[in-house]
Structure formats: structure tokens, C-alpha cells
Write a protein that holds these residues in place. Structure first.
Motif, short mmCIF file in Angstrom:
data_model
loop_
_atom_site.label_atom_id
_atom_site.label_comp_id
_atom_site.label_asym_id
_atom_site.label_seq_id
_atom_site.Cartn_x
_atom_site.Cartn_y
_atom_site.Cartn_z
N TYR A 186 -10.40 -35.51 19.87
CA TYR A 186 -9.20 -34.91 19.30
C TYR A 186 -8.92 -33.52 19.86
O TYR A 186 -7.88 -32.94 19.55
N LEU A 208 -5.72 -33.49 21.94
CA LEU A 208 -4.59 -33.63 21.03
C LEU A 208 -4.34 -32.32 20.28
O LEU A 208 -3.20 -31.87 20.15
N MET A 237 1.32 -35.51 22.67
CA MET A 237 0.62 -35.70 21.40
C MET A 237 0.52 -37.19 21.08
O MET A 237 -0.50 -37.67 20.57
N GLY A 245 -2.19 -38.53 23.27
CA GLY A 245 -3.50 -38.08 22.81
C GLY A 245 -3.94 -38.80 21.55
O GLY A 245 -5.12 -39.14 21.39
#
Length: 402
Positions: free
Chosen positions: A341, A344, A394, A397
Motif C-alpha cells: 500500500y 498507493l 490510485m 495501486g
């Protein structure tokens, strides 16, 4: 150039050029050197603009203001909640990785020096040594970072000079473009220019000298761009794309960074280059650890409304290092998903949020009218482009992280 401006530039360079630099030639290898260079310039431009947008928003608010207060003033409570979650995931992910890598380095050095200690103890020593510098504030971090950065940049220049004779033009001009790999290349390159977390700390450090702070941001971002292009030149020029120990093979390796260094040493077979490569990668970790830790500690102090002095500083220091230390010491595999993450989180915090906060602050809440400060040119058109780009990345991701 005054001493504080030099220190500010080096703090941004130290934050930006970290261990992730090793991943650049691997992640962008399919573009070839010239394609990778074009991508570097584009991502540098995006992240430099976002850094100035972040500064613009920060200047609307009082000194010692960090992301939580910035998000609250422009985006309200939802913005604050998202900032808390995403920022902590990103920064704890990065600091955990640096503690693990720094612990390995300390373990290697101490074992070779005749001290038989375990890797967990070495991780504790690494955190204690460099964490104590962060504890005493940005001035101590500035001076320590200057010493490390001169060694880091000196080693880098020597490394590039010594590797240039081994560069092959055939390797540089090879392109094996795969369109599905393009978003990954963009993600890694964007993350390589991440420095926004240090800007609120620098704003406090520079006081009202906004002109010098803007210079520090610009030159602090420009130097990594030059270094990254030089690094791609020598690594892509020396290591072939295909074959055993090639860049394509490293892309799917679980130890790609160490594989890159090992491949360079194997192909060049120079003790000097081997020593410089190990020294450079090690010092990259230390400078980034200092800057990222400082950014997280200031973020926590702002979000929790705790003054960084006395017991308050001990509390913030503990919150900065205890969680990532526990992860590294007791649950070394538990944070792997969190690391997925990190990319992201970077697109949310470093591109989407600066553009959205600037939009809301300028055109909805009129914060830019309450204090005469600095405004990035480009208006709504520029902000809209950044928001669309960040939204696309985003989405990519999130798909990869799930």
C-alpha cells in the motif's frame, strides 16, 4: 549560498535519494535508457509542482503546522481521517524497511569487527543511534545529514565515474516495452521523488524566509533527477536486460536491490566499485531514515497537538519508533501487505492531496486570501490534470494491493 539553505537542500536530497533508488533501473528497464530518462523528467516535474503546492497550502497556516492541520483546514474531518490512516501506513512502512535494512548493515559490520550479536540487537542499535539524532530536532538532523550527504554524494560520483568505461551503448539503446509494466514504472519513479513529508519541518526551520525555502525545494529536487539519470546510465549500460542476472530477471526477484549490486560487482569485478556500491547503498538508508523519521515525528506532534519538548518529545519519539521496531523484531512478515500500500499511499498523499487541498483552499474556502503568500501558477487546469493523473494511478495501486 548560506548554511541553512545548503542544509535544507541536502535534507530534501537525503529524503528523496534513498534505498529505493536501486529499484529505478530495474522497474524502468523495459523502457530503455532514453524512455526511462523521459519518464524521470516527467515524474520530477509532477512531484516538484506538488511539492510547491504543498508549500503553498502550508504557508496559509501558522508555523509548526503539518498535514493533519492542512487537511483539516482545507478538506475538513474526512480529509484528516484519511490523512491519519494513509500517512501512518506509508511512513511506518518506510521506517520499518529502513530499520530492517539498517539492522542487517549493522549486523554485517559488527560481525566483521569481531562482535557476535544478533540481527534484532543490531536493528535496535541502528534505531537507537540514528533515532537519538532525530530526538534532538531538525538542527541536529541537519548537521548529521550534511556529513552523511557529502559522503553519499562523493561515493556516488566516484561510483559513476568508475563504472562509465564499462557502459555498453547496445544495452542503453535496447527497448523491450511492455504496456502492462508502464504503471509500475511510473509508480516506482514517482515514489523516488517523494520528499513532501519534510517540507513542514523545513518551513519551521526557515521561518519567514520563504524565498530560500523555495530554492531549497527546487534544487533539492533537481539534484536527485541528475543523480537518477546518471545512475540509470551506468546500471542500464553495464547490466544487460535479458539473460541470467539481467534486469528483466531482477524485476520478479524478491531481493532485487541486492541482486542489482551483486550483478554490478560480478560484471565489473572491481574491489573499489564493490566497496563504493556497498558504502553508497548503506548511507542511502541512513539519510532517508533521518529525514523520514523527522517528518513522521512532526506529523504526530501536529496531529496529537503535543509539543516536542520534555515528556512530550519522549512520547512522540516512542510513537515514531516503537511500532516499526515491534514489526521488524517480532512480525517481520506482517508488514509485507502494508508495503504494497506504500505506492498507493504516495499517490494519495503526495499528488492527489496537494492538488485537492490547493483547489479547496483557493476556490472554496478562500484561504489564499487570508494571508499573502506564495501561489503556484497554472490555476484550475493544472490542478485538474494532477487530480485526474493521481486518480488513475490510485486505481492501479489499489488493484495491485488487493
Amino acid at each position: 549560498m548560506n548554511s541553512k539553505l545548503l542544509g535544507g537542500i541536502l535534507l530534501i536530497v537525503g529524503t528523496t535519494i534513498g534505498a529505493g533508488m536501486l529499484a529505478l533501473p530495474i522497474a524502468t528497464a523495459q523502457l530503455g535508457f532514453w524512455g526511462a530518462t523521459g519518464l524521470l523528467i516527467a515524474c520530477w516535474a509532477i512531484m516538484t509542482i506538488c511539492a510547491f503546492l504543498f508549500l503553498e497550502v502550508n504557508l496559509w497556516l501558522p508555523p509548526n503546522t503539518n498535514l493533519i492541520s492542512m487537511a483539516g483546514a482545507t478538506l475538513g474531518i474526512p480529509g484528516q481521517v484519511i490523512s491519519w490512516v494513509v500517512y501512518l501506513v506509508l511512513l511506518y512502512s518506510i521506517i520499518s524497511a529502513y530499520i530492517a535494512g539498517g539492522g542487517d548493515l549493522f549486523h554485517y559490520v559488527l560481525i566483521n569487527a569481531g562482535f557476535n550479536i544478533s540481527t534484532p540487537i543490531a536493528s535496535l542499535l541502528f534505531t537507537s543511534l540514528f533515532g537519538s539524532i532525530v530526538y534532538f530536532g531538525i538542527r541536529f538532523v541537519d548537521y548529521a545529514n550534511r556529513a552523511l550527504m557529502f559522503g553519499k554524494l562523493g561515493a556516488f560520483v566516484l561510483l559513476v565515474i568508475l563504472m562509465l568505461p564499462f557502459v555498453s551503448s547496445a544495452n542503453l539503446n535496447r527497448v523491450e516495452f511492455q504496456h502492462l509494466a508502464a504503471p509500475t514504472s511510473i509508480s516506482v519513479t514517482i515514489v523516488a521523488f517523494t520528499c513532501l513529508m519534510i517540507i513542514p519541518s523545513l518551513r519551521t526551520y526557515f521561518g519567514e524566509d520563504v524565498k530560500s525555502l523555495r530554492k531549497a525545494i527546487f534544487y533539492g529536487m533537481l539534484i536527485p533527477l541528475i543523480c537518477y539519470i546518471a545512475w540509470d546510465l551506468v546500471t542500464m549500460g553495464v547490466i544487460p536486460y535479458l539473460g541470467q542476472h539481467g534486469l528483466q530477471q531482477m524485476l520478479t526477484s524478491s531481493s532485487s536491490n541486492s541482486d542489482l549490486v551483486s550483478s554490478l560487482i560480478r560484471l565489473i569485478q572491481s574491489p573499489k566499485i564493490a566497496l563504493l556500491a556497498k558504502f553508497f547503498t548503506s548511507i542511502c538508508m541512513a539519510t532517508s531514515f533521518l529525514s523520514v523519521s523527522l517528518g513522521l515525528s512532526d506529523f504526530l506532534a501536529d496531529g496529537l497537538r503535543v509539543k516536542k519538548s520534555g515528556l512530550g518529545n519522549v512520547f512522540i519519539f516512542s510513537l515514531t519508533y516503537v511500532p516499526p521496531l515491534l514489526i521488524v523484531l517480532f512480525y517481520p512478515d506482517a508488514f509485507i501487505r502494508g508495503l504494497n500500500y506504500a505506492g498507493l499511499s504516495c499517490f494519495i498523499l503526495m499528488i492527489f492531496f496537494p492538488a485537492l487541498m490547493a483547489w479547496r483552499g483557493r476556490y472554496s474556502r478562500k484561504l489564499s486570501l487570508t494571508k499573502v503568500g506564495y501561489q503556484v501558477k497554472g490555476g484550475k487546469f493544472l490542478l485538474a490534470i494532477l487530480l485526474v493523473f493521481a486518480s488513475f494511478m490510485m486505481g492501479f495501486g489499489l488493484e495491485n494491493a488487493l
